[in-house]
Design an enzyme around this catalytic site. Structure first.
Site, PDB file in Angstrom:
ATOM      1  N   SER A 141      41.626  33.487  38.487  1.00  0.00           N
ATOM      2  CA  SER A 141      41.565  34.720  39.206  1.00  0.00           C
ATOM      3  C   SER A 141      40.104  35.066  39.685  1.00  0.00           C
ATOM      4  CB  SER A 141      42.139  35.719  38.857  1.00  0.00           C
ATOM      5  OG  SER A 141      43.441  35.552  38.566  1.00  0.00           O
ATOM      6  N   GLU A 191      35.927  38.943  39.197  1.00  0.00           N
ATOM      7  CA  GLU A 191      36.507  38.962  37.978  1.00  0.00           C
ATOM      8  C   GLU A 191      36.039  37.594  37.175  1.00  0.00           C
ATOM      9  OE1 GLU A 191      40.935  37.967  35.784  1.00  0.00           O
ATOM     10  OE2 GLU A 191      40.564  39.441  37.266  1.00  0.00           O
ATOM     11  N   ARG A 251      39.895  44.436  32.512  1.00  0.00           N
ATOM     12  CA  ARG A 251      39.096  43.275  32.485  1.00  0.00           C
ATOM     13  C   ARG A 251      37.814  43.547  32.091  1.00  0.00           C
ATOM     14  NH1 ARG A 251      43.499  42.025  32.457  1.00  0.00           N
ATOM     15  NH2 ARG A 251      44.854  41.070  33.979  1.00  0.00           N
TER      16      ARG A 251
END
Length: 323
Positions: free
Chosen positions: A246, A316, A197
């Site tokens: 998320s 995130e 990520r």
């Protein structure tokens, strides 16, 4: 070996961070003569993000096309913060607003083309659903997982988005990027130094196009896999709420949702924000939350998880704007 590993810093990483914002949003930051896109001062951003919360952008620019965006950014000369906004699915816009210019890519950047070499070429404003659907129709397999990423190409190329066992680093060939100065560069995937990520794209760089490598497949089978992904998301995630996807990255060897659940945070509330009962790695705006409620709840979850497990969760979701 990447350039970073070799100790060489690519030119596009240097000098591209924006410096300061103007103090009077009502005064245009540049001459708009010849600029064909729409420039709006003090523009509300809440309508454009999934949480439906947050403050205003000093300026919101919606370019007419690629050349318009290049010209606009070149006139800024790197003197203002620049931020790209896609579908707003993985973002908290703070209540105090976003300094500088927010760039929102429209239809001109949402094109998707299937090539004969099983490559999908698409604009930075194209959604994951559109990209995977075009690939299916062209009999190109390997991109089905993009159906499970609730965002646009520009966002998930920057963040190395992933779902259901695959990520952008597995399929990206290269991408076209405009730096905050207006400079246009094409970067191969290896130059992004992808990790979980994360990429090394500098702040303010805007991904305007990308090319993904697929493989030959059968449309019906590709469609079945996409349907499976869609059904799995519907069954496990609170998709019909005001959420942001998320919230935390999965720590090595752990699942973020499980750590949150074990810390007793399922259903935890703060103001109008709540940890989802359906999937504990999702935060929800129950109706009247502020962005401060959502971010503060996330920090409380991080505190409780650390207290319970000794593991520090990393955000995130992007949190943007003035603190």
């Amino acid at each position: 070996m990447s350039r970073a590993q070799a100790g060489e810093v690519p030119r596009w990483r240097l000098g591209s961070a924006p410096t300061s914002a103007i103090e009077e949003p009502s005064v245009a930051p540049i001459s708009t003569r010849g600029i064909r896109g729409k420039l709006t001062a003090d523009a509300p951003l809440a309508p454009y993000v999934w949480f439906k919360t947050g403050g205003h952008a000093d300026w919101l620019f919606e370019p007419a096309d690629l050349e318009d965006l290049k010209e606009f950014l070149s006139r800024l000369e790197g003197e203002m913060p620049v931020m790209a906004l896609g579908l707003g699915s993985n973002m908290i816009v703070r209540d105090s607003g976003v300094p500088g210019v927010v760039i929102r890519l429209g239809k001109a950047f949402a094109t998707v083309e299937a090539r004969r070499d099983k490559v999908i070429e698409c604009g930075g404003g194209a959604s994951g659903i559109l990209v995977s659907s075009k690939a299916r129709d062209a009999g190109i397999a390997g991109l089905e997982f993009l159906r499970g990423i609730p965002g646009t190409v520009g966002g998930f190329v920057r963040m190395n988005g992933g779902a259901y066992g695959r990520e952008v680093a597995d399929v990206l060939i290269d991408c076209d990027v405009i730096l905050p100065t207006g400079e246009f560069v094409t970067l191969p995937a290896r130059d992004l130094d992808y990790s979980y990520r994360h990429s090394v794209l500098p702040e303010g760089a805007i991904v305007v196009a990308a090319r993904f490598q697929g493989r030959e497949g059968i449309p019906a089978e590709i469609g079945e896999e996409m349907d499976r992904i869609a059904a799995a998301r519907e069954a496990s995630q609170p998709l019909r709420t005001k959420t942001g996807g998320s919230t935390f990255k999965n720590p090595l060897g752990h699942k973020a949702w499980q750590l949150v659940d074990e810390a007793g945070c399922r259903g935890l509330k703060l103001g109008g924000a709540m940890v989802s009962d359906k999937h504990t790695n999702f935060l929800i705006n129950t109706g009247d939350a502020t962005s401060a409620d959502i971010e503060s709840l996330g920090e409380e979850v991080r505190r409780r998880v650390y207290e319970k497990s000794g593991i520090t969760l990393e955000w995130e979701i992007q949190r943007v704007g003035r603190p």
